[in-house]
Design a protein around this motif. Sequence first.
Motif, PDB file in Angstrom:
ATOM      1  N   VAL A 180      43.103  -8.305   4.848  1.00  0.00           N
ATOM      2  CA  VAL A 180      43.627  -7.990   6.189  1.00  0.00           C
ATOM      3  C   VAL A 180      42.755  -6.931   6.853  1.00  0.00           C
ATOM      4  O   VAL A 180      42.102  -6.142   6.176  1.00  0.00           O
ATOM      5  N   PRO A 181      42.725  -6.891   8.210  1.00  0.00           N
ATOM      6  CA  PRO A 181      41.822  -5.969   8.913  1.00  0.00           C
ATOM      7  C   PRO A 181      42.099  -4.496   8.584  1.00  0.00           C
ATOM      8  O   PRO A 181      43.245  -4.045   8.679  1.00  0.00           O
ATOM      9  N   ASP A 182      41.056  -3.781   8.193  1.00  0.00           N
ATOM     10  CA  ASP A 182      41.135  -2.333   7.927  1.00  0.00           C
ATOM     11  C   ASP A 182      42.313  -2.015   6.993  1.00  0.00           C
ATOM     12  O   ASP A 182      42.987  -0.992   7.133  1.00  0.00           O
ATOM     13  N   GLY A 183      42.545  -2.925   6.023  1.00  0.00           N
ATOM     14  CA  GLY A 183      43.777  -2.887   5.229  1.00  0.00           C
ATOM     15  C   GLY A 183      43.993  -1.606   4.444  1.00  0.00           C
ATOM     16  O   GLY A 183      45.097  -1.039   4.470  1.00  0.00           O
ATOM     17  N   HIS A 184      42.966  -1.130   3.747  1.00  0.00           N
ATOM     18  CA  HIS A 184      43.164   0.045   2.882  1.00  0.00           C
ATOM     19  C   HIS A 184      43.513   1.293   3.701  1.00  0.00           C
ATOM     20  O   HIS A 184      44.455   2.016   3.367  1.00  0.00           O
ATOM     21  N   THR A 193      30.487  -3.988  26.695  1.00  0.00           N
ATOM     22  CA  THR A 193      30.156  -4.228  25.299  1.00  0.00           C
ATOM     23  C   THR A 193      31.482  -4.506  24.595  1.00  0.00           C
ATOM     24  O   THR A 193      32.408  -3.705  24.674  1.00  0.00           O
ATOM     25  N   TYR A 194      31.507  -5.662  23.913  1.00  0.00           N
ATOM     26  CA  TYR A 194      32.794  -6.125  23.410  1.00  0.00           C
ATOM     27  C   TYR A 194      32.758  -6.359  21.908  1.00  0.00           C
ATOM     28  O   TYR A 194      31.761  -6.846  21.358  1.00  0.00           O
ATOM     29  N   ALA A 195      33.858  -6.042  21.237  1.00  0.00           N
ATOM     30  CA  ALA A 195      34.059  -6.414  19.834  1.00  0.00           C
ATOM     31  C   ALA A 195      35.557  -6.466  19.557  1.00  0.00           C
ATOM     32  O   ALA A 195      36.353  -5.909  20.321  1.00  0.00           O
ATOM     33  N   ARG A 196      35.934  -7.146  18.488  1.00  0.00           N
ATOM     34  CA  ARG A 196      37.319  -7.059  18.041  1.00  0.00           C
ATOM     35  C   ARG A 196      37.489  -5.771  17.241  1.00  0.00           C
ATOM     36  O   ARG A 196      36.580  -5.356  16.527  1.00  0.00           O
ATOM     37  N   ALA A 197      38.643  -5.144  17.375  1.00  0.00           N
ATOM     38  CA  ALA A 197      38.922  -3.903  16.646  1.00  0.00           C
ATOM     39  C   ALA A 197      40.259  -4.032  15.923  1.00  0.00           C
ATOM     40  O   ALA A 197      41.026  -4.975  16.161  1.00  0.00           O
ATOM     41  N   ALA A 198      40.526  -3.097  15.019  1.00  0.00           N
ATOM     42  CA  ALA A 198      41.773  -3.124  14.253  1.00  0.00           C
ATOM     43  C   ALA A 198      42.812  -2.205  14.884  1.00  0.00           C
ATOM     44  O   ALA A 198      42.489  -1.164  15.462  1.00  0.00           O
ATOM     45  N   SER A 199      44.066  -2.616  14.752  1.00  0.00           N
ATOM     46  CA  SER A 199      45.193  -1.798  15.184  1.00  0.00           C
ATOM     47  C   SER A 199      45.575  -0.853  14.043  1.00  0.00           C
ATOM     48  O   SER A 199      44.765  -0.570  13.161  1.00  0.00           O
ATOM     49  N   THR A 200      46.799  -0.334  14.062  1.00  0.00           N
ATOM     50  CA  THR A 200      47.283   0.468  12.950  1.00  0.00           C
ATOM     51  C   THR A 200      48.447  -0.274  12.304  1.00  0.00           C
ATOM     52  O   THR A 200      48.699  -1.432  12.640  1.00  0.00           O
ATOM     53  N   PHE A 201      49.140   0.342  11.353  1.00  0.00           N
ATOM     54  CA  PHE A 201      50.278  -0.293  10.682  1.00  0.00           C
ATOM     55  C   PHE A 201      51.432   0.691  10.573  1.00  0.00           C
ATOM     56  O   PHE A 201      51.181   1.834  10.189  1.00  0.00           O
ATOM     57  N   PRO A 202      52.662   0.287  10.872  1.00  0.00           N
ATOM     58  CA  PRO A 202      53.048  -1.006  11.444  1.00  0.00           C
ATOM     59  C   PRO A 202      52.451  -1.204  12.845  1.00  0.00           C
ATOM     60  O   PRO A 202      52.416  -0.271  13.637  1.00  0.00           O
ATOM     61  N   SER A 203      52.037  -2.443  13.121  1.00  0.00           N
ATOM     62  CA  SER A 203      51.364  -2.752  14.381  1.00  0.00           C
ATOM     63  C   SER A 203      52.405  -3.026  15.476  1.00  0.00           C
ATOM     64  O   SER A 203      52.503  -4.127  16.002  1.00  0.00           O
ATOM     65  N   GLN A 217      46.181 -10.591  10.150  1.00  0.00           N
ATOM     66  CA  GLN A 217      45.142 -10.562  11.175  1.00  0.00           C
ATOM     67  C   GLN A 217      45.670 -10.746  12.602  1.00  0.00           C
ATOM     68  O   GLN A 217      45.276 -10.035  13.524  1.00  0.00           O
ATOM     69  N   GLY A 218      46.562 -11.727  12.799  1.00  0.00           N
ATOM     70  CA  GLY A 218      47.031 -12.032  14.151  1.00  0.00           C
ATOM     71  C   GLY A 218      47.676 -10.833  14.832  1.00  0.00           C
ATOM     72  O   GLY A 218      47.497 -10.604  16.028  1.00  0.00           O
ATOM     73  N   ASP A 219      48.434 -10.060  14.072  1.00  0.00           N
ATOM     74  CA  ASP A 219      49.113  -8.883  14.629  1.00  0.00           C
ATOM     75  C   ASP A 219      48.176  -7.691  14.763  1.00  0.00           C
ATOM     76  O   ASP A 219      48.448  -6.763  15.527  1.00  0.00           O
ATOM     77  N   SER A 220      47.099  -7.712  13.975  1.00  0.00           N
ATOM     78  CA  SER A 220      46.336  -6.480  13.723  1.00  0.00           C
ATOM     79  C   SER A 220      45.015  -6.399  14.452  1.00  0.00           C
ATOM     80  O   SER A 220      44.388  -5.341  14.471  1.00  0.00           O
ATOM     81  N   GLU A 221      44.541  -7.499  15.028  1.00  0.00           N
ATOM     82  CA  GLU A 221      43.275  -7.451  15.746  1.00  0.00           C
ATOM     83  C   GLU A 221      43.531  -7.297  17.240  1.00  0.00           C
ATOM     84  O   GLU A 221      44.418  -7.942  17.792  1.00  0.00           O
ATOM     85  N   VAL A 222      42.713  -6.460  17.867  1.00  0.00           N
ATOM     86  CA  VAL A 222      42.828  -6.240  19.309  1.00  0.00           C
ATOM     87  C   VAL A 222      41.463  -6.421  19.966  1.00  0.00           C
ATOM     88  O   VAL A 222      40.431  -6.212  19.327  1.00  0.00           O
ATOM     89  N   PRO A 223      41.455  -6.801  21.246  1.00  0.00           N
ATOM     90  CA  PRO A 223      40.191  -6.786  21.987  1.00  0.00           C
ATOM     91  C   PRO A 223      39.811  -5.340  22.289  1.00  0.00           C
ATOM     92  O   PRO A 223      40.691  -4.507  22.545  1.00  0.00           O
ATOM     93  N   PRO A 272      31.882  -0.098  21.390  1.00  0.00           N
ATOM     94  CA  PRO A 272      33.342  -0.005  21.263  1.00  0.00           C
ATOM     95  C   PRO A 272      33.740   0.444  19.862  1.00  0.00           C
ATOM     96  O   PRO A 272      33.083   0.090  18.881  1.00  0.00           O
ATOM     97  N   PRO A 273      34.796   1.246  19.730  1.00  0.00           N
ATOM     98  CA  PRO A 273      35.247   1.683  18.411  1.00  0.00           C
ATOM     99  C   PRO A 273      35.815   0.516  17.611  1.00  0.00           C
ATOM    100  O   PRO A 273      36.327  -0.443  18.179  1.00  0.00           O
ATOM    101  N   ALA A 274      35.735   0.613  16.281  1.00  0.00           N
ATOM    102  CA  ALA A 274      36.199  -0.461  15.395  1.00  0.00           C
ATOM    103  C   ALA A 274      37.699  -0.415  15.154  1.00  0.00           C
ATOM    104  O   ALA A 274      38.266  -1.326  14.552  1.00  0.00           O
TER     105      ALA A 274
END
Length: 416
Positions: free
Chosen positions: A330-334, A36-46, A378-384, A393-395
């Motif tokens: 931006v992904p999961d920005g707040h 089961t696949y989705a894109r998920a967010a990383s953290t910051f700084p990524s 987005q490019g730095d912050s999204e992960v498979p 899969p977790p978000a």
Amino acid sequence: MAEPKPVVLIVIDGLTPSVFETADTPTLRFLLEQGTYARAASTFPSVTPVCLASIATGGHPDVHHIPHLIWWYRDEQRIVEYGSSFGALRAAGFARSLRDTIVDLNARHLNRDAETVYEALEDDGLTAGAINITCYRGRHRHIATIPGVPAVNGPKRFFFYSLYESDRTGAPIAVRNRALGSIDSYAAWVGRWLVTRDGFDFLVYYLPDYDFASHAYGPEGTQEALRRSDASVAALMDAAGGADAFLDRYAVILCSDHGQSNVQRIARLDAGDDLVTASNRAAMVYTDTPRAVAEALDGDPAAGIVLFQEDGRMVVRRDGDEDVALLDAVPDGHARAAAALQNPNAGTVLVSASPGWEFVDLAGRNHLGGGSHGSLEQGDSEVPMLTIGLGPPPASITGVKHVIVDHFREKASLTA
Ligand SMILES: [Zn+2]
């Protein structure tokens, strides 16, 4: 009720969702089709030390306290540098930086009150294992293979770049030829050994070489590295008797720690007399006048979203606009911005680089013409994020630990 399957967590450093989704390498493709696949967010700084701490502790930097690849250690009044580049390690003091990266990240910098996935599982009576991941804190003491290097606390099965080895596997030395993927080859050797012996309930299989290639060639220039990552995952499966036998035996979660984006321009972030710690696509400023510093960055094309706190609230600026809604883009920005600011080791102004820009590190090193990451973009912050036998899969990468711990605890409570 069946026993819960052991879990293998595969982390391919720097793998972007688009490369994973279109991978034509056989093993990654097979897993994608089974899971089961989705894109998920990383953290910051990524960046990797921050992201791996988030994967291991299930929290953002406000929980684990690792702020960046480079930061100002207020308690000890000095710079900590985890290896932005070889030059940056040397500029920060080579021996000190190696100790910070290998030993003190876990022993001192990682918040003692943040529980790692290894600690959670082993406290439940399970056996955890980790190969090469830089956030490894566990309950078992491991002596280094090289005299003079301090002992560390890791999970029971613990393998770290030939430097700590809980079991004698006969694996060759890890760091001989990075460009040809020798670190992942080491991981594959150890992983095969562990799978053959069924030596764990939970194993982190961390593959860093892909990120190395993506920095050099950019996120679209990595087909050769992807084939090597694929082969490293295939080696684990072969040890179980093939792909189907592997999935019969193990639940799997596969992700990366952060994405990457192309670097077209570089800059040295300037904040006057205030200390700047910059690396890749994120920078922090340690200042007593955060608003003045943030406003001075309004005209800096390299500075994208700029964050600071004022009267207990988060302030978000970009090119002179001041509005927390800028984080909607931006992904999961707040959540990511607030957590980064609330880390006691972070600077008082946080700077996410504009698209295409990178900040040079302590030694002036950069990845111009290649790839980088670290920003909120987005490019730095999204992960498979792929799960097999573990539910949805977790978000966020901060959900990985909880998926794994819940897998064992839910099954345990059903059988109790
Ligand atoms: Zn990287």
